[in-house]
Design a protein around this motif. Structure first.
Motif, mmCIF file in Angstrom:
data_model
loop_
_atom_site.group_PDB
_atom_site.id
_atom_site.type_symbol
_atom_site.label_atom_id
_atom_site.label_comp_id
_atom_site.label_asym_id
_atom_site.label_seq_id
_atom_site.Cartn_x
_atom_site.Cartn_y
_atom_site.Cartn_z
ATOM 1 N N LEU A 1 0.841 -1.191 0.000
ATOM 2 C CA LEU A 1 0.000 0.000 0.000
ATOM 3 C C LEU A 1 0.880 1.246 0.000
ATOM 4 O O LEU A 1 1.894 1.293 0.701
ATOM 5 C CB LEU A 1 -0.900 0.040 1.244
ATOM 6 N N THR A 2 0.476 2.239 -0.768
ATOM 7 C CA THR A 2 1.109 3.540 -0.664
ATOM 8 C C THR A 2 0.442 4.304 0.480
ATOM 9 O O THR A 2 -0.580 3.870 1.029
ATOM 10 C CB THR A 2 0.961 4.339 -1.956
ATOM 11 N N GLU A 3 0.999 5.461 0.808
ATOM 12 C CA GLU A 3 0.402 6.260 1.882
ATOM 13 C C GLU A 3 -1.022 6.689 1.523
ATOM 14 O O GLU A 3 -1.914 6.682 2.374
ATOM 15 C CB GLU A 3 1.272 7.497 2.153
ATOM 16 N N ALA A 4 -1.246 7.022 0.277
ATOM 17 C CA ALA A 4 -2.583 7.431 -0.162
ATOM 18 C C ALA A 4 -3.560 6.259 -0.086
ATOM 19 O O ALA A 4 -4.723 6.428 0.324
ATOM 20 C CB ALA A 4 -2.523 7.982 -1.582
ATOM 21 N N GLN A 5 -3.112 5.080 -0.491
ATOM 22 C CA GLN A 5 -3.978 3.905 -0.433
ATOM 23 C C GLN A 5 -4.296 3.527 1.015
ATOM 24 O O GLN A 5 -5.402 3.068 1.321
ATOM 25 C CB GLN A 5 -3.306 2.737 -1.161
ATOM 26 N N PHE A 6 -3.321 3.709 1.910
ATOM 27 C CA PHE A 6 -3.572 3.486 3.332
ATOM 28 C C PHE A 6 -4.648 4.448 3.834
ATOM 29 O O PHE A 6 -5.581 4.052 4.545
ATOM 30 C CB PHE A 6 -2.282 3.673 4.129
ATOM 31 N N PHE B 1 -12.024 4.898 10.189
ATOM 32 C CA PHE B 1 -12.501 5.364 11.484
ATOM 33 C C PHE B 1 -11.322 5.691 12.400
ATOM 34 O O PHE B 1 -10.388 4.898 12.520
ATOM 35 C CB PHE B 1 -13.382 4.302 12.156
ATOM 36 N N GLU B 2 -11.406 6.838 13.031
ATOM 37 C CA GLU B 2 -10.321 7.255 13.927
ATOM 38 C C GLU B 2 -10.178 6.316 15.110
ATOM 39 O O GLU B 2 -9.067 6.058 15.586
ATOM 40 C CB GLU B 2 -10.577 8.685 14.414
ATOM 41 N N PHE B 3 -11.310 5.772 15.602
ATOM 42 C CA PHE B 3 -11.244 4.906 16.790
ATOM 43 C C PHE B 3 -10.600 3.554 16.502
ATOM 44 O O PHE B 3 -10.277 2.833 17.420
ATOM 45 C CB PHE B 3 -12.639 4.717 17.409
ATOM 46 N N TRP B 4 -10.387 3.207 15.214
ATOM 47 C CA TRP B 4 -9.639 1.989 14.907
ATOM 48 C C TRP B 4 -8.152 2.151 15.254
ATOM 49 O O TRP B 4 -7.469 1.176 15.488
ATOM 50 C CB TRP B 4 -9.770 1.670 13.420
ATOM 51 N N LYS B 5 -7.672 3.376 15.222
ATOM 52 C CA LYS B 5 -6.279 3.697 15.553
ATOM 53 C C LYS B 5 -5.301 2.945 14.643
ATOM 54 O O LYS B 5 -4.295 2.390 15.106
ATOM 55 C CB LYS B 5 -5.985 3.415 17.031
ATOM 56 N N LEU B 6 -5.602 2.939 13.361
ATOM 57 C CA LEU B 6 -4.658 2.400 12.377
ATOM 58 C C LEU B 6 -3.408 3.280 12.349
ATOM 59 O O LEU B 6 -3.507 4.510 12.365
ATOM 60 C CB LEU B 6 -5.291 2.344 10.992
#
Length: 501
Positions: free
Chosen positions: A481-486, A492-497
């Protein structure tokens, strides 16, 4: 051709589920060609059985025994020096032989058993709903959930345990539905076989003890008329036979697996003694690991070690840098994800990252949560507001799976040690079963009429689940994955990826 398919539709569905689940769960399970998360522990433990080295661990031994059996049978690493595996409890890169190892055999039991677990899921929903189409459609929730897939494709315990959990539920459902639909008497061997399945589930991880509620359900169906008539003497008399019929096989299975675990530990490890008692160490050194006396001593030592280990696990600390644990109340929404491992490379100024990340399929997890909310409302309306129900049998099955879900979650909330998102996979499966039945309940009249519109909606839901799975598949299969694809997948912010730069 059409008549043949209609006549053998049940077998066609099973075949399609097998093909799909085998493709998703087993193809390429040797990758990533590296250790991640609890594989560092479990592969080391499995190798100790092969090397006849004693060890103790916080989980019961069945999962690691199956991994060891697979590795020994396939022999994919027979030419590799794995001696250091038995000299540690946590594998690091410096413990691996030059060139690494092949992970296929260690991961195979989890993947294959999860494939078969899908068939149990199909059988459960089909027996309860009497609708093969519904059972077929909702089985795809197990095939296309990213969190289930990443764990089942690893040398970890969840895929193995879910096979035994769904096997136990299928046994319970098979007996109860045959009892009410075909007037089949519930016999003591039915309790015994259920006890065997539950014993196997607990022998993988002790959280399988939630399945003890299945005994209550089976007994309730068995003695439904006596319960309604409050015939206490009859109920107590039946308990005197059903309790030992179910519990004794469970105990026998659990102890037999521990006997194998203790017997295979024929040598003391060189790196630690796990606080083994002097008697246990002496019995091992004298070559008596298979003796009944050693089994009793080893069982006590293993129990003490498991208890001591649990007491030493730290509590959740969300302020700690890199904390991967999470609160159980956030699990139904998929928080918090865990980045198991990653690797990156930069080509022509663009950085590509391969994530191996535990992440939920939100189409599955959010739907399961909605189903639990709906079933809870249904149960409240029935028992608090005395509202009639459309189908009594279906209602009681919805009640059963809702109780299993909440019983597990309430038990988890009593645990003070740090817990992780994958501890939600067991109630997630309970919730998937509940979702299938609540869907049938909501559209009961439409299903009775064979409404094409309802089946089209069901097909659309399966398509949504499948599509969302492939959106997040790069996290599951370590695709670049590129940064854009990530960023496109960071919903969701609460996933904390966590982005790797």
């Amino acid at each position: 051709m059409r008549e043949f398919v209609i006549k053998h539709l049940h077998k066609v569905y099973i075949g399609l589920l097998l093909v799909c689940s085998l493709s998703v769960y087993t193809v390429g399970i040797g990758h990533p060609n590296a250790l991640f998360w609890d594989e560092n522990y479990h592969i080391a433990s499995a190798q100790k059985y092969i090397d006849s080295v004693m060890y103790m661990e916080p989980h019961p031994p069945l999962g690691k025994l199956l991994m060891a059996g697979s590795e020994a049978a396939l022999g994919l690493n027979s030419d590799k020096d794995k001696s250091k595996f038995s000299e540690t409890d946590y594998l690091r890169d410096n413990h691996l032989p030059e060139g690494g190892i092949d992970y296929f055999a260690f991961r195979l039991p989890s993947a294959l058993l999860m494939v078969l677990a899908v068939l149990f899921f199909y059988g459960i929903v089909r027996r309860v709903s009497n609708n093969s189409h519904l059972a077929f459609a909702f089985s795809f929730l197990l095939i296309f959930d990213n969190a289930l897939v990443i764990h089942a494709r690893s040398a970890m315990l969840e895929g193995i345990q879910l096979f035994f959990i769904l096997g136990a539920i299928y046994q319970c459902v098979r007996v109860i539905t045959s009892h009410f639909q075909k007037d089949r008497t519930i016999r003591l061997p039915d309790y015994a076989l259920l006890g065997v399945w539950i014993g196997l589930a607990i022998s993988v991880k002790v959280n399988g003890a939630v399945l003890l509620l299945l005994f209550v359900m089976l007994y309730g169906a068995d003695q439904w008329q006596a319960i309604r008539g409050l015939r206490i003497a009859t109920l107590l008399k039946r308990l005197l036979s059903t309790v030992p019929a179910g519990v004794l096989p469970l105990i026998a299975v659990f102890l037999s697996i521990f006997y194998l675990h203790i017997g295979l530990g024929g040598e003391m490890p060189t790196h630690k003694d796990y606080d083994a008692s002097p008697e246990y160490r002496e019995q091992i050194n004298n070559g008596q690991s298979w003796s009944p006396a050693t089994f009793w001593t080893g069982l006590q030592d293993n129990s003490r070690y498991m208890s001591k280990y649990a007491d030493g696990v730290p509590r959740l600390d969300v302020c700690k840098d890199g904390e991967n644990g999470s609160y159980a109340l956030g699990w139904p929404l998929g928080t918090k994800t865990i980045n198991y491992r990653w690797s990156k490379q930069t080509t022509d100024g663009t950085t590509y990252v391969r994530y191996h990340n535990l992440v939920a399929n939100p189409a599955v997890w959010f739907s399961v949560l909605a189903g639990i909310i709906l079933s809870s409302g249904l149960i409240i309306s029935r028992y608090v507001y005395q509202q009639p129900v459309k189908n009594n049998a279906l209602f009681y099955w919805i009640l059963a799976f809702t109780v299993l879900y909440f019983s597990y979650m309430l038990a988890i909330l009593q645990i003070e040690r740090v817990m992780y998102l994958y501890h939600y996979l067991v109630p997630l499966v309970f919730g998937c079963l509940n979702l299938a039945l609540i869907f049938q309940y909501l559209f009961y009249e439409e299903f009775e009429k064979g409404s094409r519109h309802t089946y089209a909606n069901l097909a659309g839901f399966v398509a949504l689940v499948t599509g969302v799975f492939f959106v997040f598949a790069p996290f599951t299969y370590s695709w670049e994955l590129t940064e854009a694809q990530f960023a496109m997948r960071n919903w969701f912010e609460f996933w904390k990826l966590e982005l790797v730069r």
